[in-house]
Design a protein around this motif. Structure first.
Motif, PDB file in Angstrom:
ATOM      1  N   GLN A 130       0.823  -1.207   0.000  1.00  0.00           N
ATOM      2  CA  GLN A 130       0.000   0.000   0.000  1.00  0.00           C
ATOM      3  C   GLN A 130       0.861   1.262   0.000  1.00  0.00           C
ATOM      4  OE1 GLN A 130      -2.933   0.249  -0.723  1.00  0.00           O
ATOM      5  NE2 GLN A 130      -4.103  -1.539  -0.061  1.00  0.00           N
ATOM      6  N   ALA A 131       2.026   1.199   0.635  1.00  0.00           N
ATOM      7  CA  ALA A 131       2.924   2.355   0.594  1.00  0.00           C
ATOM      8  C   ALA A 131       3.356   2.628  -0.845  1.00  0.00           C
ATOM      9  CB  ALA A 131       4.141   2.106   1.484  1.00  0.00           C
ATOM     10  N   TYR A 132       3.702   1.565  -1.555  1.00  0.00           N
ATOM     11  CA  TYR A 132       4.112   1.722  -2.953  1.00  0.00           C
ATOM     12  C   TYR A 132       2.959   2.238  -3.810  1.00  0.00           C
ATOM     13  CZ  TYR A 132       5.691   0.593  -7.658  1.00  0.00           C
ATOM     14  OH  TYR A 132       6.014   0.675  -8.987  1.00  0.00           O
ATOM     15  N   MET A 133       1.752   1.688  -3.582  1.00  0.00           N
ATOM     16  CA  MET A 133       0.605   2.096  -4.383  1.00  0.00           C
ATOM     17  C   MET A 133       0.239   3.560  -4.128  1.00  0.00           C
ATOM     18  SD  MET A 133       0.183  -0.465  -6.222  1.00  0.00           S
ATOM     19  CE  MET A 133      -1.002   0.505  -7.154  1.00  0.00           C
ATOM     20  N   THR A 134       0.260   3.999  -2.864  1.00  0.00           N
ATOM     21  CA  THR A 134      -0.105   5.388  -2.571  1.00  0.00           C
ATOM     22  C   THR A 134       0.923   6.364  -3.141  1.00  0.00           C
ATOM     23  OG1 THR A 134       0.901   5.092  -0.374  1.00  0.00           O
ATOM     24  CG2 THR A 134      -1.498   4.912  -0.526  1.00  0.00           C
ATOM     25  N   ILE A 135       2.198   5.985  -3.091  1.00  0.00           N
ATOM     26  CA  ILE A 135       3.225   6.829  -3.700  1.00  0.00           C
ATOM     27  C   ILE A 135       3.004   6.929  -5.205  1.00  0.00           C
ATOM     28  CG2 ILE A 135       5.679   6.946  -4.288  1.00  0.00           C
ATOM     29  CD1 ILE A 135       6.296   5.796  -1.549  1.00  0.00           C
ATOM     30  N   THR A 136       2.694   5.804  -5.828  1.00  0.00           N
ATOM     31  CA  THR A 136       2.449   5.781  -7.273  1.00  0.00           C
ATOM     32  C   THR A 136       1.225   6.615  -7.632  1.00  0.00           C
ATOM     33  OG1 THR A 136       3.404   3.556  -7.433  1.00  0.00           O
ATOM     34  CG2 THR A 136       2.032   4.302  -9.271  1.00  0.00           C
ATOM     35  N   LEU A 137       0.138   6.455  -6.889  1.00  0.00           N
ATOM     36  CA  LEU A 137      -1.081   7.219  -7.155  1.00  0.00           C
ATOM     37  C   LEU A 137      -0.845   8.716  -6.956  1.00  0.00           C
ATOM     38  CD1 LEU A 137      -3.719   4.902  -5.410  1.00  0.00           C
ATOM     39  CD2 LEU A 137      -3.333   5.176  -7.862  1.00  0.00           C
ATOM     40  N   ALA A 138      -0.074   9.064  -5.922  1.00  0.00           N
ATOM     41  CA  ALA A 138       0.228  10.471  -5.678  1.00  0.00           C
ATOM     42  C   ALA A 138       1.081  11.050  -6.796  1.00  0.00           C
ATOM     43  CB  ALA A 138       0.934  10.620  -4.334  1.00  0.00           C
ATOM     44  N   SER A 139       1.990  10.227  -7.346  1.00  0.00           N
ATOM     45  CA  SER A 139       2.847  10.699  -8.434  1.00  0.00           C
ATOM     46  C   SER A 139       2.048  10.990  -9.698  1.00  0.00           C
ATOM     47  CB  SER A 139       3.946   9.667  -8.730  1.00  0.00           C
ATOM     48  OG  SER A 139       3.392   8.479  -9.287  1.00  0.00           O
ATOM     49  N   PHE A 140       0.917  10.290  -9.868  1.00  0.00           N
ATOM     50  CA  PHE A 140       0.026  10.534 -11.002  1.00  0.00           C
ATOM     51  C   PHE A 140      -0.978  11.657 -10.707  1.00  0.00           C
ATOM     52  CE2 PHE A 140       1.065   6.041 -12.218  1.00  0.00           C
ATOM     53  CZ  PHE A 140       1.610   6.324 -13.452  1.00  0.00           C
ATOM     54  N   GLY A 141      -0.971  12.160  -9.474  1.00  0.00           N
ATOM     55  CA  GLY A 141      -1.903  13.215  -9.091  1.00  0.00           C
ATOM     56  C   GLY A 141      -3.299  12.718  -8.804  1.00  0.00           C
ATOM     57  N   TRP A 142      -3.450  11.419  -8.570  1.00  0.00           N
ATOM     58  CA  TRP A 142      -4.766  10.829  -8.330  1.00  0.00           C
ATOM     59  C   TRP A 142      -5.187  10.892  -6.868  1.00  0.00           C
ATOM     60  CZ3 TRP A 142      -4.380   5.793 -11.783  1.00  0.00           C
ATOM     61  CH2 TRP A 142      -4.362   6.198 -13.123  1.00  0.00           C
ATOM     62  N   MET A 143      -4.224  11.145  -5.974  1.00  0.00           N
ATOM     63  CA  MET A 143      -4.567  11.336  -4.570  1.00  0.00           C
ATOM     64  C   MET A 143      -3.509  12.224  -3.929  1.00  0.00           C
ATOM     65  SD  MET A 143      -3.555   7.831  -2.477  1.00  0.00           S
ATOM     66  CE  MET A 143      -3.837   8.634  -0.887  1.00  0.00           C
ATOM     67  N   THR A 144      -3.844  12.782  -2.786  1.00  0.00           N
ATOM     68  CA  THR A 144      -2.905  13.599  -2.032  1.00  0.00           C
ATOM     69  C   THR A 144      -2.715  12.958  -0.662  1.00  0.00           C
ATOM     70  OG1 THR A 144      -4.620  14.998  -1.049  1.00  0.00           O
ATOM     71  CG2 THR A 144      -3.761  15.648  -3.216  1.00  0.00           C
ATOM     72  N   PHE A 145      -1.828  13.566   0.133  1.00  0.00           N
ATOM     73  CA  PHE A 145      -1.590  13.032   1.471  1.00  0.00           C
ATOM     74  C   PHE A 145      -2.251  13.886   2.541  1.00  0.00           C
ATOM     75  CE2 PHE A 145       1.911  11.051  -0.924  1.00  0.00           C
ATOM     76  CZ  PHE A 145       1.653   9.727  -0.594  1.00  0.00           C
ATOM     77  N   GLU A 146      -3.318  14.583   2.148  1.00  0.00           N
ATOM     78  CA  GLU A 146      -4.132  15.276   3.136  1.00  0.00           C
ATOM     79  C   GLU A 146      -4.918  14.241   3.947  1.00  0.00           C
ATOM     80  OE1 GLU A 146      -6.604  17.938   1.027  1.00  0.00           O
ATOM     81  OE2 GLU A 146      -4.976  19.224   0.331  1.00  0.00           O
ATOM     82  N   LYS A 147      -5.320  14.635   5.155  1.00  0.00           N
ATOM     83  CA  LYS A 147      -5.970  13.692   6.070  1.00  0.00           C
ATOM     84  C   LYS A 147      -7.221  13.076   5.461  1.00  0.00           C
ATOM     85  CE  LYS A 147      -7.496  13.211  10.853  1.00  0.00           C
ATOM     86  NZ  LYS A 147      -7.668  13.902  12.164  1.00  0.00           N
ATOM     87  N   SER A 148      -8.061  13.901   4.825  1.00  0.00           N
ATOM     88  CA  SER A 148      -9.302  13.394   4.243  1.00  0.00           C
ATOM     89  C   SER A 148      -9.031  12.408   3.115  1.00  0.00           C
ATOM     90  CB  SER A 148     -10.164  14.553   3.728  1.00  0.00           C
ATOM     91  OG  SER A 148      -9.453  15.310   2.754  1.00  0.00           O
ATOM     92  N   SER A 149      -7.995  12.697   2.328  1.00  0.00           N
ATOM     93  CA  SER A 149      -7.630  11.809   1.220  1.00  0.00           C
ATOM     94  C   SER A 149      -7.109  10.475   1.741  1.00  0.00           C
ATOM     95  CB  SER A 149      -6.569  12.484   0.344  1.00  0.00           C
ATOM     96  OG  SER A 149      -6.179  11.638  -0.711  1.00  0.00           O
ATOM     97  N   ILE A 150      -6.267  10.523   2.758  1.00  0.00           N
ATOM     98  CA  ILE A 150      -5.723   9.294   3.344  1.00  0.00           C
ATOM     99  C   ILE A 150      -6.829   8.440   3.940  1.00  0.00           C
ATOM    100  CG2 ILE A 150      -4.308   8.389   5.235  1.00  0.00           C
ATOM    101  CD1 ILE A 150      -2.357  10.658   4.748  1.00  0.00           C
ATOM    102  N   MET A 151      -7.751   9.072   4.683  1.00  0.00           N
ATOM    103  CA  MET A 151      -8.832   8.319   5.327  1.00  0.00           C
ATOM    104  C   MET A 151      -9.748   7.683   4.290  1.00  0.00           C
ATOM    105  SD  MET A 151      -8.047   8.367   8.395  1.00  0.00           S
ATOM    106  CE  MET A 151      -9.468   7.388   8.893  1.00  0.00           C
ATOM    107  N   ALA A 152     -10.005   8.394   3.187  1.00  0.00           N
ATOM    108  CA  ALA A 152     -10.842   7.835   2.128  1.00  0.00           C
ATOM    109  C   ALA A 152     -10.171   6.612   1.518  1.00  0.00           C
ATOM    110  CB  ALA A 152     -11.105   8.885   1.048  1.00  0.00           C
TER     111      ALA A 152
END
Length: 209
Positions: A130-152
């Motif tokens: 999941q760490a790898y996937m979230t980094i990859t998604l963030a690199s594509f601009g599909w998610m951020t590391f804001e609290k609401s985004s992480i919780m979702a």
């Protein structure tokens, strides 16, 4: 990106990680077959409690890594090697006959819940995955590391895990004899998935050079 979209990203990638036959989903299916669907669901609920924690920790770790890009480069190289090795293993090395596992006799619903918690806790693969996937998604601009985004994303991952275990619980008995669920074909599927991930990882590494 919207919270709903991020939720479904978490759900989708969690399902991808849990779909291949493994200790958790096969145990959920066995419990359901032997003791009924309710106990299988209770076990799955215990698993998902830990998935919530693991995915949250993975997201926090990923957020830290995005602040240290030099570390991400090393981890991507390590991940590439790991995925290539996994691909080689499942395509060319893995045996077609799974080893028989000893199933502990636990009858209580509460015991099944805590069994799910324990077995999920010792399965640490979701954290780096999941760490790898979230980094990859963030690199594509599909998610951020804001609290609401992480919780979702975290809630989506737990939901995706539960949905997959639910599918195993209710459909395993019907599909277990089908050709596409044989261990040999599942090994090929897992190898194919990790092979595709290896290719995308290699492309990302080359683009960053």
């Amino acid at each position: 990106m919207s919270i709903t979209f991020i939720f479904f990203l978490g759900l989708f990638f969690a399902m991808i990680g849990v779909i291949p036959p493994g200790l958790l989903n096969m145990t959920a299916a066995k419990i359901s077959l032997k003791e009924g669907h309710v106990r299988g669901i209770v076990f799955s609920a215990g698993v998902c409690v830990i998935v919530l924690v693991q995915t949250y920790l993975a997201s926090i770790f990923a957020r830290y890594l995005t602040m240290h890009p030099e570390v991400i480069g090393v981890l991507r190289s390590v991940a590439l090697v790991i995925f290539i090795l996994i691909t080689i293993y499942f395509l060319f090395v893995a045996k077609s006959t799974p080893k028989q596992q000893i199933e502990p006799k636990i009858k209580s619903k509460h015991s099944r819940f805590f069994q799910g918690i324990f077995m999920s806790a010792i399965n640490v693969f979701p954290i780096p995955y999941q760490a790898y996937m979230t980094i990859t998604l963030a690199s594509f601009g599909w998610m951020t590391f804001e609290k609401s985004s992480i919780m979702a994303y975290v809630i989506g991952a737990a939901t995706g895990t539960f949905v997959t275990l639910y599918m195993y619980i209710f459909f395993f008995d019907k599909i277990k004899g089908k050709t596409f669920t044989s261990q040999k074909n599942m090994n090929r599927i897992i190898g194919g998935i990790t092979g595709v991930i290896s290719i995308f990882t290699l492309i990302n590494i080359i683009q960053d050079i």
